[in-house]
Design a protein around this motif. Structure first.
Motif, mmCIF file in Angstrom:
data_model
loop_
_atom_site.group_PDB
_atom_site.id
_atom_site.type_symbol
_atom_site.label_atom_id
_atom_site.label_comp_id
_atom_site.label_asym_id
_atom_site.label_seq_id
_atom_site.Cartn_x
_atom_site.Cartn_y
_atom_site.Cartn_z
ATOM 1 N N UNK A 251 0.836 -1.205 0.000
ATOM 2 C CA UNK A 251 0.000 0.000 0.000
ATOM 3 C C UNK A 251 0.873 1.258 0.000
ATOM 4 N N UNK A 252 1.954 1.227 0.754
ATOM 5 C CA UNK A 252 2.889 2.354 0.780
ATOM 6 C C UNK A 252 3.511 2.560 -0.607
ATOM 7 N N UNK A 253 3.878 1.475 -1.260
ATOM 8 C CA UNK A 253 4.444 1.562 -2.612
ATOM 9 C C UNK A 253 3.432 2.151 -3.587
ATOM 10 N N UNK A 254 2.187 1.728 -3.473
ATOM 11 C CA UNK A 254 1.150 2.265 -4.361
ATOM 12 C C UNK A 254 0.981 3.770 -4.144
ATOM 13 N N UNK A 255 0.998 4.191 -2.906
ATOM 14 C CA UNK A 255 0.878 5.608 -2.612
ATOM 15 C C UNK A 255 2.071 6.423 -3.082
ATOM 16 N N UNK A 256 3.223 5.785 -3.132
ATOM 17 C CA UNK A 256 4.436 6.481 -3.539
ATOM 18 C C UNK A 256 4.594 6.523 -5.054
ATOM 19 N N UNK A 257 4.316 5.410 -5.740
ATOM 20 C CA UNK A 257 4.645 5.323 -7.161
ATOM 21 C C UNK A 257 3.452 5.442 -8.110
ATOM 22 N N UNK A 258 2.299 4.939 -7.739
ATOM 23 C CA UNK A 258 1.162 4.873 -8.655
ATOM 24 C C UNK A 258 0.623 6.231 -9.092
ATOM 25 N N UNK A 259 0.533 7.244 -8.235
ATOM 26 C CA UNK A 259 -0.042 8.510 -8.714
ATOM 27 C C UNK A 259 0.628 9.032 -9.985
ATOM 28 N N UNK A 260 1.915 8.808 -10.134
ATOM 29 C CA UNK A 260 2.619 9.296 -11.315
ATOM 30 C C UNK A 260 2.248 8.475 -12.544
ATOM 31 N N UNK A 261 1.988 7.182 -12.367
ATOM 32 C CA UNK A 261 1.640 6.330 -13.507
ATOM 33 C C UNK A 261 0.193 6.557 -13.944
ATOM 34 N N UNK A 262 -0.713 6.682 -12.993
ATOM 35 C CA UNK A 262 -2.135 6.804 -13.311
ATOM 36 C C UNK A 262 -2.496 8.234 -13.705
ATOM 37 N N UNK A 263 -2.066 9.190 -12.913
ATOM 38 C CA UNK A 263 -2.494 10.562 -13.116
ATOM 39 C C UNK A 263 -1.597 11.341 -14.075
ATOM 40 N N UNK A 264 -0.426 10.847 -14.315
ATOM 41 C CA UNK A 264 0.485 11.530 -15.223
ATOM 42 C C UNK A 264 1.496 12.385 -14.482
ATOM 43 N N UNK A 265 2.534 12.733 -15.177
ATOM 44 C CA UNK A 265 3.656 13.448 -14.591
ATOM 45 C C UNK A 265 3.273 14.843 -14.100
ATOM 46 N N UNK A 266 2.485 15.566 -14.876
ATOM 47 C CA UNK A 266 2.167 16.952 -14.554
ATOM 48 C C UNK A 266 0.764 17.125 -13.985
ATOM 49 N N UNK A 267 0.168 16.055 -13.477
ATOM 50 C CA UNK A 267 -1.200 16.125 -12.981
ATOM 51 C C UNK A 267 -1.349 17.164 -11.876
ATOM 52 N N UNK A 268 -0.435 17.172 -10.911
ATOM 53 C CA UNK A 268 -0.542 18.100 -9.793
ATOM 54 C C UNK A 268 -0.526 19.548 -10.290
ATOM 55 N N UNK A 269 0.400 19.831 -11.189
ATOM 56 C CA UNK A 269 0.505 21.189 -11.702
ATOM 57 C C UNK A 269 -0.756 21.597 -12.469
ATOM 58 N N UNK A 270 -1.292 20.699 -13.292
ATOM 59 C CA UNK A 270 -2.516 20.994 -14.041
ATOM 60 C C UNK A 270 -3.693 21.223 -13.095
ATOM 61 N N UNK A 271 -3.786 20.400 -12.048
ATOM 62 C CA UNK A 271 -4.883 20.518 -11.092
ATOM 63 C C UNK A 271 -4.786 21.829 -10.313
#
Length: 105
Positions: free
Chosen positions: A70-90
């Protein structure tokens, strides 16, 4: 001046990502070391002729492994699913909504 602020924001975002990675790697290292110690202790306490491959020898590793996953998913998955610039776009999207809402007040 704007460029300096942008660089500062990028630096802070990178620092957050590094902190998350460091936390995960520390968690993984502790997981490996502690579970090796537990397995060694369990093997030393096994009765003669008792099989090593019993669930009791791996319960901690199994359930803690679920937490590590679960820790790995929280660390690595957001970048794979949401994309590299998701935070900036949001962030830009939310700032634009706020700007539009303040215009109507």
């Amino acid at each position: 001046m704007e460029n300096l602020n942008l660089e500062q924001v990028r630096y802070e975002e990178a620092a957050k990502k590094v902190k998350k990675l460091k936390g995960f790697y520390t968690h993984a290292l502790v997981y490996v070391v502690i579970n090796i110690m537990i397995i060694i202790a369990n093997v030393q306490n096994d009765e003669p002729g008792e099989s090593f491959f019993q669930f009791k020898n791996f319960t901690t590793a199994f359930f803690w492994g679920i937490g590590l996953f679960a820790h790995a998913m929280g660390t690595f998955i957001p970048y794979f699913i949401l994309g590299k610039d998701w935070e900036e776009r949001k962030i830009k999207e939310l700032m634009e909504k706020e700007r539009n809402a303040s215009q109507w007040e």
